[in-house]
Motif scaffolding. Structure first.
Motif, PDB file in Angstrom:
ATOM      1  N   SER A  13     101.251 -51.898 -60.357  1.00  0.00           N
ATOM      2  CA  SER A  13     102.209 -51.595 -61.654  1.00  0.00           C
ATOM      3  C   SER A  13     101.812 -50.066 -61.250  1.00  0.00           C
ATOM      4  O   SER A  13     100.551 -49.880 -61.039  1.00  0.00           O
ATOM      5  N   PRO A  14     103.048 -49.102 -61.635  1.00  0.00           N
ATOM      6  CA  PRO A  14     103.916 -49.818 -63.230  1.00  0.00           C
ATOM      7  C   PRO A  14     104.795 -50.038 -62.138  1.00  0.00           C
ATOM      8  O   PRO A  14     104.900 -49.738 -61.094  1.00  0.00           O
ATOM      9  N   MET A  15     105.538 -51.016 -63.178  1.00  0.00           N
ATOM     10  CA  MET A  15     106.626 -51.775 -62.555  1.00  0.00           C
ATOM     11  C   MET A  15     108.633 -50.870 -62.363  1.00  0.00           C
ATOM     12  O   MET A  15     109.249 -50.659 -62.207  1.00  0.00           O
ATOM     13  N   PHE A  25      99.864 -45.471 -58.593  1.00  0.00           N
ATOM     14  CA  PHE A  25      99.940 -46.995 -58.874  1.00  0.00           C
ATOM     15  C   PHE A  25      98.650 -47.814 -58.561  1.00  0.00           C
ATOM     16  O   PHE A  25      97.772 -47.049 -58.499  1.00  0.00           O
ATOM     17  N   GLU A  26      98.815 -49.005 -59.368  1.00  0.00           N
ATOM     18  CA  GLU A  26      97.177 -50.410 -58.617  1.00  0.00           C
ATOM     19  C   GLU A  26      97.625 -51.207 -58.442  1.00  0.00           C
ATOM     20  O   GLU A  26      98.936 -51.860 -58.800  1.00  0.00           O
ATOM     21  N   VAL A  27      97.216 -51.039 -57.123  1.00  0.00           N
ATOM     22  CA  VAL A  27      97.666 -52.818 -56.749  1.00  0.00           C
ATOM     23  C   VAL A  27      96.787 -53.803 -57.317  1.00  0.00           C
ATOM     24  O   VAL A  27      94.948 -53.529 -57.158  1.00  0.00           O
ATOM     25  N   SER A  39      98.258 -50.729 -45.759  1.00  0.00           N
ATOM     26  CA  SER A  39      99.263 -50.088 -45.663  1.00  0.00           C
ATOM     27  C   SER A  39     100.093 -50.453 -46.559  1.00  0.00           C
ATOM     28  O   SER A  39      99.867 -51.493 -47.511  1.00  0.00           O
ATOM     29  N   LEU A  40     100.695 -49.742 -47.830  1.00  0.00           N
ATOM     30  CA  LEU A  40     102.082 -49.828 -47.703  1.00  0.00           C
ATOM     31  C   LEU A  40     103.156 -49.040 -47.366  1.00  0.00           C
ATOM     32  O   LEU A  40     103.107 -48.552 -47.083  1.00  0.00           O
ATOM     33  N   SER A  41     104.444 -49.889 -47.398  1.00  0.00           N
ATOM     34  CA  SER A  41     105.387 -49.532 -47.177  1.00  0.00           C
ATOM     35  C   SER A  41     106.633 -49.738 -48.149  1.00  0.00           C
ATOM     36  O   SER A  41     106.858 -50.961 -48.584  1.00  0.00           O
ATOM     37  N   LEU A  42     107.141 -48.753 -48.609  1.00  0.00           N
ATOM     38  CA  LEU A  42     108.222 -48.893 -50.062  1.00  0.00           C
ATOM     39  C   LEU A  42     109.887 -48.524 -49.411  1.00  0.00           C
ATOM     40  O   LEU A  42     109.974 -47.900 -48.243  1.00  0.00           O
ATOM     41  N   LEU A  73      90.654 -54.590 -56.389  1.00  0.00           N
ATOM     42  CA  LEU A  73      91.755 -52.979 -57.267  1.00  0.00           C
ATOM     43  C   LEU A  73      92.240 -52.077 -55.684  1.00  0.00           C
ATOM     44  O   LEU A  73      90.680 -51.161 -55.635  1.00  0.00           O
ATOM     45  N   TYR A  74      93.308 -51.649 -55.645  1.00  0.00           N
ATOM     46  CA  TYR A  74      93.254 -50.353 -54.777  1.00  0.00           C
ATOM     47  C   TYR A  74      94.508 -48.953 -55.539  1.00  0.00           C
ATOM     48  O   TYR A  74      95.107 -50.256 -56.590  1.00  0.00           O
ATOM     49  N   ARG A  75      94.623 -48.208 -55.230  1.00  0.00           N
ATOM     50  CA  ARG A  75      95.492 -46.866 -56.750  1.00  0.00           C
ATOM     51  C   ARG A  75      95.446 -46.011 -55.075  1.00  0.00           C
ATOM     52  O   ARG A  75      95.097 -45.739 -54.337  1.00  0.00           O
ATOM     53  N   PHE A  76      97.048 -45.766 -55.548  1.00  0.00           N
ATOM     54  CA  PHE A  76      97.764 -44.593 -54.288  1.00  0.00           C
ATOM     55  C   PHE A  76      98.302 -43.871 -55.734  1.00  0.00           C
ATOM     56  O   PHE A  76      98.424 -44.366 -56.668  1.00  0.00           O
ATOM     57  N   SER A  77      98.885 -42.497 -55.069  1.00  0.00           N
ATOM     58  CA  SER A  77      99.609 -41.918 -55.927  1.00  0.00           C
ATOM     59  C   SER A  77     100.756 -41.673 -55.165  1.00  0.00           C
ATOM     60  O   SER A  77     100.936 -41.481 -53.492  1.00  0.00           O
TER      61      SER A  77
END
Length: 368
Positions: A13-15, A25-27, A39-42, A73-77
């Motif tokens: 989120s947010p979506m 963002f929060e995972v 890691s995350l890929s968009l 909970l993970y967070r990233f900007s």
């Protein structure tokens, strides 16, 4: 032995996000570790988390940019620049890769834009030409740095881009928003019914703001003031001639000022008085009555309900009662030789005992 619980993400989120705005963002999931590879890929929406090409990768969020909060909970900007809209697929990777679905990237929108004066936050449906004001906006994504707003006459379409100001009202040319405000420090330079258009990066043209209709009325214009003199202690009607002095859309008043039309600098007997239309509702002639009590030269100041700024329209000189009788105006100002002429005198304390002579010089009145 207890089975090892591997990190597993459930949602992000947010979506829904807006371009050019940074989001946190929060995972949410389980089994998260403070250390370890994550890691995350968009990706573009048609890509697969298990297999994608470099041209499908929109952004890669490395482990160093992902904050561990706790085991769930993970967070990233992240900020999506460029004004692109659409869906972005989110792929979460630890020991395996998980598809968290898509984030919707939508353009900013402005649903309402109405004016207010700088000294008052009240939204207005009528403003006066030439008076500084701000537009107050409502909508979504208004913190985007790439929203342009312009004001157009209601008869014009919202069209063009920020580099094509077609149709903008004089003084209403496109300018960037600042959060939910747009400044017009010189006001609009034309009158009439107006509406507001907005443009965001990536949009094909300016768009119409649904709630944005307001009226700009002409400025008060005074071309003459009668009389220019009066006597202290005498009730005096001051007549203003010009245009838009009074109107059915606003109230107007006149006051005397001893210092540059500053509210609060009125002399005794010079407080604000309502201007009364004397032109059958056309607003070209109006008057207000005063009873000044002290001699001096005072500015005449018009104040309307559409502006907190008084307008200097001229001056009147108040003479001591010892100056009586006072001749303020003589008409006509030109004569025809050999033709009888009736003169009209205006002033204070005029009587039938006074004599009028036409002379080449008042210093030698016998030479008429």
């Amino acid at each position: 032995a207890l089975p090892l619980q591997l990190p597993a993400a459930r949602s992000i989120s947010p979506m829904i996000v807006i371009p050019d705005i940074s989001y946190t963002f929060e995972v949410v999931g389980s089994g998260f570790f403070p250390t370890g590879l994550v890691s995350l890929s968009l990706l573009s929406p048609g890509a697969s988390c298990s297999s994608f090409t470099s041209d499908q990768l929109i952004a890669a969020i490395a482990a160093s940019s992902i904050l561990y909060v706790n085991s769930t909970l993970y967070r990233f900007s992240w900020l999506l620049g460029g004004g692109s809209v659409g869906n972005v697929r989110v792929c979460f990777k630890t020991s395996s890769t998980q598809d968290l679905g898509t984030i919707s990237v939508v353009a900013p929108s402005v649903s309402s834009a109405l004016p207010h004066y700088l000294t008052n936050a009240s939204l207005l449906s009528v403003i006066q030409q030439g008076v500084p004001f701000n537009l107050s906006l409502q909508g979504s994504g208004l913190s985007s740095p790439n929203i342009f707003v312009k004001i157009v006459p209601s008869s014009h379409l919202c069209q063009g881009t920020r580099n094509l100001l077609t149709g903008a009202a004089a003084g209403g040319e496109a300018r960037l928003t600042s959060q939910d405000q747009v400044q017009f420090p010189a006001g609009l330079q034309q009158s009439g019914q107006m509406r507001v258009c907005y443009f965001t990066r990536g949009a094909p043209s300016f768009l119409d703001v649904p709630t944005s209709s307001f009226t700009v009325v002409p400025p008060v214009t005074v071309t003459s003031v009668v009389p220019g003199f009066t006597i202290a202690g005498a009730t005096t009607k001051v007549f203003l001639s010009g245009s838009a002095i009074t109107s059915s859309t606003f109230t107007s008043s006149l006051f005397l000022s001893s210092s540059d039309c500053i509210v609060g600098a009125q002399p005794s007997g010079g407080s604000a008085q309502a201007l009364v239309d004397d032109d059958g509702g056309n607003g070209r002639v109006a008057f207000a009555s005063f009873l000044p009590s002290s001699p001096g030269t005072f500015r005449l100041c018009v104040l309307t309900s559409l502006s907190a700024l008084p307008q200097d329209v001229g001056a009147i000189t108040v003479l001591a009662s010892s100056s009586l009788p006072l001749l303020a105006q003589v008409a006509p100002s030109s004569l025809l030789a050999g033709q009888a002429t009736v003169f009209v005198l205006r002033g204070q304390a005029l009587s039938t005992g006074l004599k009028l002579m036409v002379a080449s010089s008042c210093s030698s009145p016998s030479s008429y």
